[in-house]
Scaffold this motif. Structure first.
Motif, PDB file in Angstrom:
ATOM      1  N   SER A  67      52.474  68.674  40.382  1.00  0.00           N
ATOM      2  CA  SER A  67      51.458  69.362  39.592  1.00  0.00           C
ATOM      3  C   SER A  67      50.904  68.445  38.510  1.00  0.00           C
ATOM      4  O   SER A  67      49.682  68.364  38.298  1.00  0.00           O
ATOM      5  CB  SER A  67      52.054  70.625  38.961  1.00  0.00           C
ATOM      6  N   ALA A  68      51.798  67.711  37.840  1.00  0.00           N
ATOM      7  CA  ALA A  68      51.374  66.791  36.785  1.00  0.00           C
ATOM      8  C   ALA A  68      50.701  65.555  37.357  1.00  0.00           C
ATOM      9  O   ALA A  68      49.801  64.981  36.731  1.00  0.00           O
ATOM     10  CB  ALA A  68      52.572  66.385  35.929  1.00  0.00           C
ATOM     11  N   LEU A  69      51.104  65.129  38.550  1.00  0.00           N
ATOM     12  CA  LEU A  69      50.499  63.949  39.175  1.00  0.00           C
ATOM     13  C   LEU A  69      49.021  64.188  39.479  1.00  0.00           C
ATOM     14  O   LEU A  69      48.192  63.295  39.309  1.00  0.00           O
ATOM     15  CB  LEU A  69      51.251  63.595  40.465  1.00  0.00           C
ATOM     16  N   ASP A  70      48.728  65.398  39.945  1.00  0.00           N
ATOM     17  CA  ASP A  70      47.339  65.810  40.200  1.00  0.00           C
ATOM     18  C   ASP A  70      46.597  64.794  41.063  1.00  0.00           C
ATOM     19  O   ASP A  70      45.514  64.316  40.719  1.00  0.00           O
ATOM     20  CB  ASP A  70      46.606  66.016  38.866  1.00  0.00           C
ATOM     21  N   ALA A  71      47.206  64.477  42.218  1.00  0.00           N
ATOM     22  CA  ALA A  71      46.590  63.551  43.166  1.00  0.00           C
ATOM     23  C   ALA A  71      45.984  64.361  44.311  1.00  0.00           C
ATOM     24  O   ALA A  71      46.714  65.040  45.039  1.00  0.00           O
ATOM     25  CB  ALA A  71      47.623  62.569  43.703  1.00  0.00           C
ATOM     26  N   PRO A  72      44.678  64.330  44.504  1.00  0.00           N
ATOM     27  CA  PRO A  72      44.036  65.160  45.524  1.00  0.00           C
ATOM     28  C   PRO A  72      44.585  64.953  46.936  1.00  0.00           C
ATOM     29  O   PRO A  72      44.574  65.888  47.743  1.00  0.00           O
ATOM     30  CB  PRO A  72      42.559  64.732  45.443  1.00  0.00           C
ATOM     31  N   ALA A  73      45.070  63.768  47.244  1.00  0.00           N
ATOM     32  CA  ALA A  73      45.572  63.506  48.599  1.00  0.00           C
ATOM     33  C   ALA A  73      46.889  64.213  48.883  1.00  0.00           C
ATOM     34  O   ALA A  73      47.246  64.422  50.048  1.00  0.00           O
ATOM     35  CB  ALA A  73      45.757  61.998  48.804  1.00  0.00           C
ATOM     36  N   VAL A  74      47.626  64.586  47.838  1.00  0.00           N
ATOM     37  CA  VAL A  74      48.952  65.179  48.026  1.00  0.00           C
ATOM     38  C   VAL A  74      48.830  66.672  48.294  1.00  0.00           C
ATOM     39  O   VAL A  74      48.316  67.428  47.469  1.00  0.00           O
ATOM     40  CB  VAL A  74      49.852  64.930  46.806  1.00  0.00           C
ATOM     41  N   ARG A  75      49.307  67.096  49.453  1.00  0.00           N
ATOM     42  CA  ARG A  75      49.267  68.497  49.854  1.00  0.00           C
ATOM     43  C   ARG A  75      50.456  69.255  49.262  1.00  0.00           C
ATOM     44  O   ARG A  75      51.388  68.640  48.733  1.00  0.00           O
ATOM     45  CB  ARG A  75      49.296  68.592  51.380  1.00  0.00           C
ATOM     46  N   PRO A  76      50.454  70.583  49.349  1.00  0.00           N
ATOM     47  CA  PRO A  76      51.605  71.358  48.882  1.00  0.00           C
ATOM     48  C   PRO A  76      52.884  70.963  49.618  1.00  0.00           C
ATOM     49  O   PRO A  76      52.848  70.556  50.786  1.00  0.00           O
ATOM     50  CB  PRO A  76      51.206  72.810  49.204  1.00  0.00           C
ATOM     51  N   ILE A  77      54.004  71.077  48.942  1.00  0.00           N
ATOM     52  CA  ILE A  77      55.307  70.737  49.529  1.00  0.00           C
ATOM     53  C   ILE A  77      55.619  71.668  50.699  1.00  0.00           C
ATOM     54  O   ILE A  77      55.462  72.891  50.609  1.00  0.00           O
ATOM     55  CB  ILE A  77      56.422  70.861  48.466  1.00  0.00           C
ATOM     56  N   ILE A  78      56.062  71.075  51.800  1.00  0.00           N
ATOM     57  CA  ILE A  78      56.572  71.835  52.942  1.00  0.00           C
ATOM     58  C   ILE A  78      58.098  71.817  52.855  1.00  0.00           C
ATOM     59  O   ILE A  78      58.711  70.737  52.811  1.00  0.00           O
ATOM     60  CB  ILE A  78      56.118  71.223  54.282  1.00  0.00           C
ATOM     61  N   GLU A  79      58.709  72.979  52.828  1.00  0.00           N
ATOM     62  CA  GLU A  79      60.168  73.075  52.752  1.00  0.00           C
ATOM     63  C   GLU A  79      60.729  73.410  54.138  1.00  0.00           C
ATOM     64  O   GLU A  79      60.320  74.393  54.763  1.00  0.00           O
ATOM     65  CB  GLU A  79      60.570  74.155  51.748  1.00  0.00           C
TER      66      GLU A  79
END
Length: 226
Positions: free
Chosen positions: A58-70
């Protein structure tokens, strides 16, 4: 639904602690779509680790990073009384590397990542192995073998990426400059979701910041011996 990036520009990144958080931040500068994979295996620190990952990204706020898959692959029945799942003492910073070995850990992680990648047409699988990793499931021979075996099983071509493979902890910390590293958890015995300061993982983190010459933003409950 947002349009997906080209297959070659997708990567599934296995995430857990500080190293893999920084690795994911680095991958986000190179790939159009980075999917963090968190493998829940029944280990004692996972609730705190997942919460920390969510704060970091959330703090990184990198558009390429998708939501975490668990993904859930419980090993507690296999590990039995091992310290990572049971009540026995967690190794401290004075213990040798062998005390930290989790049997088949990278086999489990990369097997799950390959299954995800095959189903979701994501050929690049990233894992945050460092140059200092001494264990048999961190060798080049193992990683290339995993690519071949997973490819045969899924009828898909995989590449296992080790972006940190030539780095030591201090190098990784320097590479993470500007990232919200304070949010990432590196602790095998979290206290109220934070760093105990006594376990070997906390000791490794503390030494890494010292060796990197970078101010450590981490709050530790105690400061154990290094």
């Amino acid at each position: 639904m947002a349009e997906r990036a080209p297959v070659s520009s997708r990567v599934a990144a296995l995430v857990s602690g500080l190293d893999s958080c920084i690795m994911t931040g680095l991958l986000a500068r190179e790939y159009e779509e980075v999917t963090p994979l968190f493998i829940r295996a029944g280990l004692r620190w996972e609730d705190a680790e997942l919460a920390a990952l969510q704060r970091f990204f959330s703090a990184l706020d990198a558009p390429a990073v998708r939501p975490i898959i668990e993904l859930k692959l419980d090993v507690s029945a296999l590990y039995g009384s091992h310290w990572s799942v049971g009540g026995s003492d967690v190794p401290d910073a004075q213990q040798p590397d062998e005390a930290w070995y989790l049997p088949g850990r990278n086999l489990l992680l990369l097997g799950a990542a390959a299954l995800y990648g095959g189903v979701n047409e994501t050929p690049n699988l990233a894992i945050g192995l460092l140059a200092s990793n001494p264990f048999p499931d961190a060798t080049t021979d193992f990683l290339r073998s995993l690519e071949r075996t997973a490819g045969l099983a899924m009828d898909f071509s995989f590449s296992v990426l080790t972006p940190l493979g030539e780095m030591h902890k201090e190098d990784v910390i320097r590479a993470g400059e500007g990232m919200p590293v304070h949010a990432a958890l590196s602790c095998a015995s979290p206290v109220d979701g934070g760093h105990c300061g006594v376990c070997g993982k906390c000791g490794e983190r503390r030494r890494g910041f010292i060796d990197a010459g970078v101010a450590d933003p981490t709050d530790y409950v105690k400061l154990g011996r290094l």
